[in-house]
Design an enzyme around this catalytic site. Structure first.
Site, PDB file in Angstrom:
ATOM      1  N   LYS A  37      -6.329   6.925  10.746  1.00 38.27           N
ATOM      2  CA  LYS A  37      -7.787   6.869  10.943  1.00 38.27           C
ATOM      3  C   LYS A  37      -8.144   7.223  12.374  1.00 38.27           C
ATOM      4  O   LYS A  37      -7.487   6.781  13.321  1.00 38.27           O
ATOM      5  CB  LYS A  37      -8.298   5.460  10.648  1.00 38.27           C
ATOM      6  CG  LYS A  37      -8.641   5.221   9.222  1.00 38.27           C
ATOM      7  CD  LYS A  37      -9.476   3.961   9.102  1.00 38.27           C
ATOM      8  CE  LYS A  37      -9.653   3.589   7.649  1.00 38.27           C
ATOM      9  NZ  LYS A  37     -10.426   2.348   7.509  1.00 38.27           N
ATOM     10  N   ASP A  66       1.178   3.309   4.586  1.00 39.69           N
ATOM     11  CA  ASP A  66       0.189   4.209   3.990  1.00 39.69           C
ATOM     12  C   ASP A  66      -0.872   4.633   4.985  1.00 39.69           C
ATOM     13  O   ASP A  66      -1.295   5.784   4.998  1.00 39.69           O
ATOM     14  CB  ASP A  66      -0.452   3.577   2.738  1.00 39.69           C
ATOM     15  CG  ASP A  66      -0.975   2.178   2.986  1.00 39.69           C
ATOM     16  OD1 ASP A  66      -0.679   1.615   4.057  1.00 39.69           O
ATOM     17  OD2 ASP A  66      -1.673   1.642   2.120  1.00 39.69           O
ATOM     18  N   ARG A  91      -5.328   0.942  -6.767  1.00 39.11           N
ATOM     19  CA  ARG A  91      -4.063   1.442  -6.221  1.00 39.11           C
ATOM     20  C   ARG A  91      -3.504   2.578  -7.074  1.00 39.11           C
ATOM     21  O   ARG A  91      -2.798   3.446  -6.584  1.00 39.11           O
ATOM     22  CB  ARG A  91      -3.025   0.316  -6.154  1.00 39.11           C
ATOM     23  CG  ARG A  91      -3.323  -0.768  -5.129  1.00 39.11           C
ATOM     24  CD  ARG A  91      -2.058  -1.583  -4.857  1.00 39.11           C
ATOM     25  NE  ARG A  91      -2.332  -2.871  -4.231  1.00 39.11           N
ATOM     26  CZ  ARG A  91      -2.383  -3.085  -2.916  1.00 39.11           C
ATOM     27  NH1 ARG A  91      -2.188  -2.085  -2.087  1.00 39.11           N
ATOM     28  NH2 ARG A  91      -2.605  -4.292  -2.434  1.00 39.11           N
ATOM     29  N   GLY A  98       0.780  -1.235   0.000  1.00 38.66           N
ATOM     30  CA  GLY A  98       0.000   0.000   0.000  1.00 38.66           C
ATOM     31  C   GLY A  98       0.810   1.283   0.000  1.00 38.66           C
ATOM     32  O   GLY A  98       0.372   2.298  -0.544  1.00 38.66           O
ATOM     33  N   PHE A 144     -13.425   3.437   4.778  1.00 38.23           N
ATOM     34  CA  PHE A 144     -12.559   2.629   3.917  1.00 38.23           C
ATOM     35  C   PHE A 144     -12.156   3.456   2.701  1.00 38.23           C
ATOM     36  O   PHE A 144     -13.015   3.953   1.975  1.00 38.23           O
ATOM     37  CB  PHE A 144     -13.272   1.351   3.485  1.00 38.23           C
ATOM     38  CG  PHE A 144     -12.366   0.420   2.742  1.00 38.23           C
ATOM     39  CD1 PHE A 144     -11.466  -0.383   3.420  1.00 38.23           C
ATOM     40  CD2 PHE A 144     -12.399   0.374   1.357  1.00 38.23           C
ATOM     41  CE1 PHE A 144     -10.607  -1.228   2.735  1.00 38.23           C
ATOM     42  CE2 PHE A 144     -11.539  -0.468   0.659  1.00 38.23           C
ATOM     43  CZ  PHE A 144     -10.647  -1.273   1.347  1.00 38.23           C
ATOM     44  N   VAL A 145     -10.850   3.588   2.498  1.00 33.37           N
ATOM     45  CA  VAL A 145     -10.360   4.453   1.415  1.00 33.37           C
ATOM     46  C   VAL A 145      -9.541   3.645   0.413  1.00 33.37           C
ATOM     47  O   VAL A 145      -8.931   2.624   0.757  1.00 33.37           O
ATOM     48  CB  VAL A 145      -9.502   5.618   1.961  1.00 33.37           C
ATOM     49  CG1 VAL A 145     -10.348   6.581   2.773  1.00 33.37           C
ATOM     50  CG2 VAL A 145      -8.320   5.116   2.784  1.00 33.37           C
ATOM     51  N   ASP A 148      -5.894  -0.284  -1.836  1.00 30.05           N
ATOM     52  CA  ASP A 148      -6.712  -1.102  -2.748  1.00 30.05           C
ATOM     53  C   ASP A 148      -7.996  -1.607  -2.128  1.00 30.05           C
ATOM     54  O   ASP A 148      -8.166  -1.611  -0.910  1.00 30.05           O
ATOM     55  CB  ASP A 148      -5.900  -2.323  -3.197  1.00 30.05           C
ATOM     56  CG  ASP A 148      -5.803  -3.395  -2.099  1.00 30.05           C
ATOM     57  OD1 ASP A 148      -5.445  -3.037  -0.963  1.00 30.05           O
ATOM     58  OD2 ASP A 148      -6.113  -4.559  -2.387  1.00 30.05           O
ATOM     59  N   ASP A 186      -4.545   2.065  10.957  1.00 28.87           N
ATOM     60  CA  ASP A 186      -5.955   1.725  11.169  1.00 28.87           C
ATOM     61  C   ASP A 186      -6.077   1.034  12.526  1.00 28.87           C
ATOM     62  O   ASP A 186      -6.191   1.693  13.561  1.00 28.87           O
ATOM     63  CB  ASP A 186      -6.411   0.852   9.995  1.00 28.87           C
ATOM     64  CG  ASP A 186      -7.907   0.647   9.944  1.00 28.87           C
ATOM     65  OD1 ASP A 186      -8.595   0.995  10.918  1.00 28.87           O
ATOM     66  OD2 ASP A 186      -8.414   0.133   8.938  1.00 28.87           O
TER      67      ASP A 186
HETATM   68  C1  PRP Z   1      -3.095  -2.190   4.914  1.00 25.65           C
HETATM   69  C2  PRP Z   1      -2.275  -0.931   4.838  1.00 25.65           C
HETATM   70  C3  PRP Z   1      -1.435  -0.957   6.098  1.00 25.65           C
HETATM   71  C4  PRP Z   1      -2.292  -1.741   7.064  1.00 25.65           C
HETATM   72  C5  PRP Z   1      -2.897  -0.826   8.085  1.00 25.65           C
HETATM   73  O1  PRP Z   1      -2.351  -3.230   4.391  1.00 25.65           O
HETATM   74  O2  PRP Z   1      -1.487  -0.908   3.681  1.00 25.65           O
HETATM   75  O3  PRP Z   1      -0.211  -1.624   5.910  1.00 25.65           O
HETATM   76  O4  PRP Z   1      -3.305  -2.395   6.294  1.00 25.65           O
HETATM   77  O5  PRP Z   1      -3.871  -1.442   8.837  1.00 25.65           O
HETATM   78  P1  PRP Z   1      -3.757  -1.790  10.374  1.00 25.65           P
HETATM   79  O6  PRP Z   1      -3.330  -0.545  11.111  1.00 25.65           O
HETATM   80  O7  PRP Z   1      -5.178  -2.185  10.700  1.00 25.65           O
HETATM   81  O8  PRP Z   1      -2.810  -2.932  10.551  1.00 25.65           O
HETATM   82  P2  PRP Z   1      -2.977  -4.521   3.673  1.00 25.65           P
HETATM   83  O9  PRP Z   1      -3.023  -5.668   4.613  1.00 25.65           O
HETATM   84  O10 PRP Z   1      -4.289  -4.140   3.051  1.00 25.65           O
HETATM   85  O11 PRP Z   1      -1.915  -4.866   2.580  1.00 25.65           O
HETATM   86  P3  PRP Z   1      -1.426  -3.941   1.356  1.00 25.65           P
HETATM   87  O12 PRP Z   1      -0.507  -2.892   1.930  1.00 25.65           O
HETATM   88  O13 PRP Z   1      -0.713  -4.885   0.460  1.00 25.65           O
HETATM   89  O14 PRP Z   1      -2.645  -3.332   0.707  1.00 25.65           O
END
Ligand code: PRP
Length: 183
Positions: A138, A106, A172, A50, A159-160, A166, A109
């Site tokens: 967030k 990125d 993305r 991300g 959700f963004v 993605d 959450d």
């Molecule tokens: C998403 C995002 C962060 C993480 C944040 O990754 O990119 O790395 O979740 O969320 P959290 O604070 O709840 O842990 P994802 O698992 O979607 O993988 P990606 O980066 O490959 O999209």
């Protein structure tokens, strides 16, 4: 800030942050990081996938010697809700002991991703310093509290997608960040 969109962005209900806003904020963050670490080499560790676009824009605004490493970390598996299981390689393929490290993600959450990486990084041997940078933070209760040292934007608990983020592997490549149309 928000606006109705059409055309290629028609799957978005609305744009939360447009490309110009993102670029301006990331440039400012990069300059702040550069000033804070002045006189040092910085080791940037980006959590993929991300944060791919965020880190690419961020490091080009940091006027310091920078090493860049990446880790693939995943907990959402394409969906809208964290699975709570953070998956990553069992061992870092690089040595961060004694380095000034900036962890880049990125979005903050639940906090599970960053806190899991920080735990593993500390186990592997303490860096000289460790800071975190997230483009989005967030507004929600976290499952694990994590201090983000550099934050691009505080956003509501929605959700963004876009600018690296993605839904089921899509969106993305949007230059903006938006909220998906529920349909
Ligand atoms: C998403 C995002 C962060 C993480 C944040 O990754 O990119 O790395 O979740 O969320 P959290 O604070 O709840 O842990 P994802 O698992 O979607 O993988 P990606 O980066 O490959 O999209």
């Amino acid at each position: 800030m928000s606006q109705q969109v059409s055309g290629v962005l028609s799957n978005l209900e609305r744009v939360l942050l447009d490309a110009d806003e993102i670029q301006a904020r990331v440039a400012a963050l990069g300059q702040t990081v550069g000033a804070d670490f002045a006189g040092n080499e910085l080791t940037v560790v980006v959590l993929l996938d991300g944060a791919l676009f965020f880190v690419a824009d961020l490091v080009r605004q940091i006027d310091l010697p920078v090493r860049l490493y990446s880790l693939t970390v995943s907990s959402y598996h394409g969906g809208m809700v964290s699975t709570g299981q953070v998956e990553m390689a069992p061992k870092f393929p690089f040595d961060l002991k004694g380095r000034h490290v900036l962890l880049v993600d990125d979005i903050l959450d639940t906090g599970l991703t960053l806190s899991s990486v920080i735990d593993k990084l500390q186990e592997a041997g303490p860096p000289a310093s460790l800071k975190t940078a997230v483009l989005l933070r967030k507004d929600r209760q976290r499952e694990r509290e994590v201090a983000a040292d550099y934050v691009g934007f505080d956003i509501a608990d929605e959700f963004v997608v876009g600018y690296g983020m993605d839904y089921q592997g899509h969106y993305r490549n949007l230059p903006c960040i938006g909220i998906l149309n529920p349909s």
